[in-house]
Design an enzyme around this catalytic site. Structure first.
Site, PDB file in Angstrom:
ATOM      1  N   SER B 100      30.245  14.944 -23.725  1.00  0.00           N
ATOM      2  CA  SER B 100      31.146  14.039 -23.019  1.00  0.00           C
ATOM      3  C   SER B 100      30.868  14.243 -21.543  1.00  0.00           C
ATOM      4  O   SER B 100      31.074  15.314 -21.008  1.00  0.00           O
ATOM      5  CB  SER B 100      32.595  14.350 -23.337  1.00  0.00           C
ATOM      6  OG  SER B 100      32.767  15.724 -23.505  1.00  0.00           O
ATOM      7  N   CYS B 101      30.332  13.232 -20.931  1.00  0.00           N
ATOM      8  CA  CYS B 101      29.931  13.401 -19.535  1.00  0.00           C
ATOM      9  C   CYS B 101      31.163  13.414 -18.641  1.00  0.00           C
ATOM     10  O   CYS B 101      32.242  13.039 -19.043  1.00  0.00           O
ATOM     11  CB  CYS B 101      28.980  12.292 -19.127  1.00  0.00           C
ATOM     12  SG  CYS B 101      29.670  10.677 -19.382  1.00  0.00           S
ATOM     13  N   ILE B 102      30.963  13.871 -17.423  1.00  0.00           N
ATOM     14  CA  ILE B 102      32.120  13.975 -16.542  1.00  0.00           C
ATOM     15  C   ILE B 102      31.912  13.103 -15.316  1.00  0.00           C
ATOM     16  O   ILE B 102      30.812  12.674 -15.051  1.00  0.00           O
ATOM     17  CB  ILE B 102      32.380  15.413 -16.085  1.00  0.00           C
ATOM     18  CG1 ILE B 102      31.160  15.992 -15.383  1.00  0.00           C
ATOM     19  CG2 ILE B 102      32.770  16.254 -17.247  1.00  0.00           C
ATOM     20  CD1 ILE B 102      31.457  17.216 -14.594  1.00  0.00           C
TER      21      ILE B 102
END
Ligand SMILES: Cc1cc2nc3c(=O)[nH]c(=O)nc-3n(C[C@H](O)[C@H](O)[C@H](O)COP(=O)(O)OP(=O)(O)OC[C@H]3O[C@@H](n4cnc5c(N)ncnc54)[C@H](O)[C@@H]3O)c2cc1C
Lengths: 411, 102
Positions: B100-102
């Site tokens: 899950s990218c930020i």
């Protein structure tokens, strides 16, 4: 005369207008920037407004003030981009032709994505702090709230400033302590992630702080609905969490204009080359800030680093030269931890946040991934820097657009 | 590191996700499902095959996207792979845990 059109006069669009007017000859290039609003909001201030740390005047200025001479500002809602014809349609019926398009329309909340979120309890016991209205309503609520179960919640990733909800939980702890009512408040942090953050070392440090401050964490929570009668959030697995006060970060999405224009992905973000910031579909379209789908943080600091690199790339593009694949996902974020302290993280696509010193290797004065008062001063100074340095597109001394590896303890 | 799965020595990361999809086969999937206390039905396999195809197509996986895939809705996805369905299902399918990218 050729024309650059910038969509959105928020953080990223304003910086590009300033950079480009400086770089491009007025005889050859006309620059136009469009925004539907007349006010520029310092969004990081939405975090402080609910706790009466900032007031609305600290957060809002007029857009006009930051647009340089020689750039034409249009106040209008953008209806559509017809990329095949290099044309922007405004809601008032006007059409604009462009040679180069820069998209900087940002991201906004979409509470309607979750059943019940914008229900009968919205702004009564269910609040957001990602809009000015939400943040102000929450301030008024917190001024008189007598305690109970406070749930701080993230709906789904990605969101703008992914550390902001954690900061909210930390500041709430500190706020209630000062009001001498911490014992009347139970704070729970609910996240769809498996831990407090997405990167291992920072997660460790932040989870330690959560437990130190007696904040419970519920992870892997994929919300299905908000039940306004029982005052619960319920996830797809049936897990229910009670709240008296829910502070949620709803789904974030790009502007609906992307959907109308057929430009966005399923969250209305534009598929963009993560190193050059060029649209994957159209050569003369560039995207920066929260509007793109690149796997970097949606943060003002990222937009700042992007703007420096994108300015060079637009000059390359105009001169028919190859673009530089230079953007490395560099982000630099202060994390308020309450009681006048903050953490600082500095990272990029490939390097997670670690401990170290910033911006001078081995010296600091700021410490990475460690709580300090100096970091907190940095966070507060950020507002001044934002209005006076960042928006004007001035380079911040000693802080480079790409991440610096020295001064960091990778192992 | 190496892990013995279904009688084969398989390369996995610290969280137990396969690092070489080529080492995956149905028996490996079945054994990993058992570790997660899941009995694989035809419905499970449909979802697992879908995830593997998406992975090959280099599509970033998210609960939202799977819910809109037409293969399975989010409720059923949770019923099939309880608690953290995306993490569990990707592990069984032998593909990386979605970042899950930020
Ligand atoms: C609570 C909170 C805390 C934050 N804290 C930090 C922090 O501490 N540090 C940090 O670096 N970042 C922080 N951020 C993130 C930062 O504010 C954003 O990443 C940044 O503002 C992105 O800039 P942008 O130009 O892409 O979008 P924006 O600044 O949102 O600008 C988009 C502009 O486009 C306009 N627009 C959109 N659609 C249309 C349309 N159809 N027609 C006309 N105009 C349109 C909008 O009116 C807006 O002015 C925070 C954000 C929030 C919400």
């Amino acid at each position: 005369m050729k024309r650059i059109v910038i969509l959105g006069a928020g953080t990223a669009g304003t910086m590009m207008a300033n950079h480009l007017r400086h770089e491009l000859d007025k005889e050859d290039w006309e620059i136009q920037i469009i925004d539907e609003r007349e006010e520029h909001h310092y969004q990081p201030g939405y975090l402080f407004l609910p706790f009466d740390i900032y007031s609305p005047e600290d957060i809002i200025k007029s857009i006009k003030e930051f647009i340089p001479k020689g750039v034409k500002l249009l106040t209008a809602k953008i209806d559509q981009v017809i990329a095949e014809k290099n044309m922007v349609l405004l809601q008032n019926g006007d059409q604009l032709h462009y040679n180069v398009l820069i998209v900087a329309t940002g991201a906004k909340i979409a509470p309607e994505e979750i059943p019940g979120m914008k229900g009968s309890e919205w702004q009564k016991s269910v609040f957001d702090f990602y809009t000015f209205e939400g943040s102000l309503a929450l301030r008024n609520k917190l001024r008189e709230w007598e305690g109970g179960k406070l749930v701080v919640h993230i709906t789904e990733m990605p969101i703008k400033c992914p550390v902001a909800p954690l900061e909210f939980a930390f500041l709430a702890d500190s706020f209630f302590k000062h009001k001498k009512m911490r014992d009347k408040v139970e704070i729970t942090y609910v996240t769809p992630l498996s831990g407090a953050f997405t990167k291992p070392k920072a997660t460790e440090a932040l989870e330690h702080l959560l437990s130190e401050k007696n904040i419970q964490i519920e992870s892997d929570f994929a919300i299905a609905e908000v039940n306004n009668e029982t005052k619960q959030i319920i996830d797809y697995g049936g897990r229910a969490i009670d709240f008296d006060l829910l502070v949620t970060v709803p789904t974030n999405k790009g502007d609906a204009l992307m959907e109308r224009s057929g430009l966005g992905d399923d969250l209305n973000y534009i598929p963009t080359n993560k190193a050059t910031l060029q649209s994957l579909k159209y050569e003369n379209m560039f995207v920066l800030g929260d509007a793109s789908n690149i796997p970097a943080s949606k943060a003002g600091s990222v937009a700042h680093f992007e703007a420096e690199i994108l300015t060079e790339n637009i000059l390359h593009y105009i001169n028919g030269e190859p673009l530089k694949e230079e953007f490395d996902g560099h982000a630099n974020c202060f994390i308020e931890t309450g009681n006048g302290k903050a953490l600082l993280i500095d990272f990029n696509y490939t390097h997670e946040p670690v401990e170290g010193t910033f911006p001078f290797p081995g010296i600091g004065p700021m410490r990475l991934l460690k709580e300090s008062r100096m970091n907190h001063m940095g966070k507060l100074a950020f507002r001044w820097i934002y209005w006076n340095v960042l928006l004007k597109g001035t380079h911040i001394p000693f802080v480079s657009a790409t991440m610096q590896e020295s001064g960091k303890n990778f192992n | 590191m190496e892990k013995l799965i279904a009688g084969k020595s398989i390369e996995v990361n610290e969280e137990g996700y396969l690092t070489k999809f080529a080492q995956w086969d149905k028996t490996v999937g079945e054994e990993l499902a058992k570790e997660a206390n899941i009995d694989l039905s035809d419905r499970h396999w449909e979802v697992l095959n879908y995830l593997q195809t998406e992975h090959k197509n280099e599509v970033a996986l998210s609960i939202r996207r799977i819910g809109k895939s037409g293969i399975v809705d989010i409720k059923e996805f949770y019923a099939l792979f309880p608690n953290a369905p995306l993490k569990t299902a990707t592990k069984i399918a032998g593909i990386p845990k979605p970042a899950s990218c930020i």
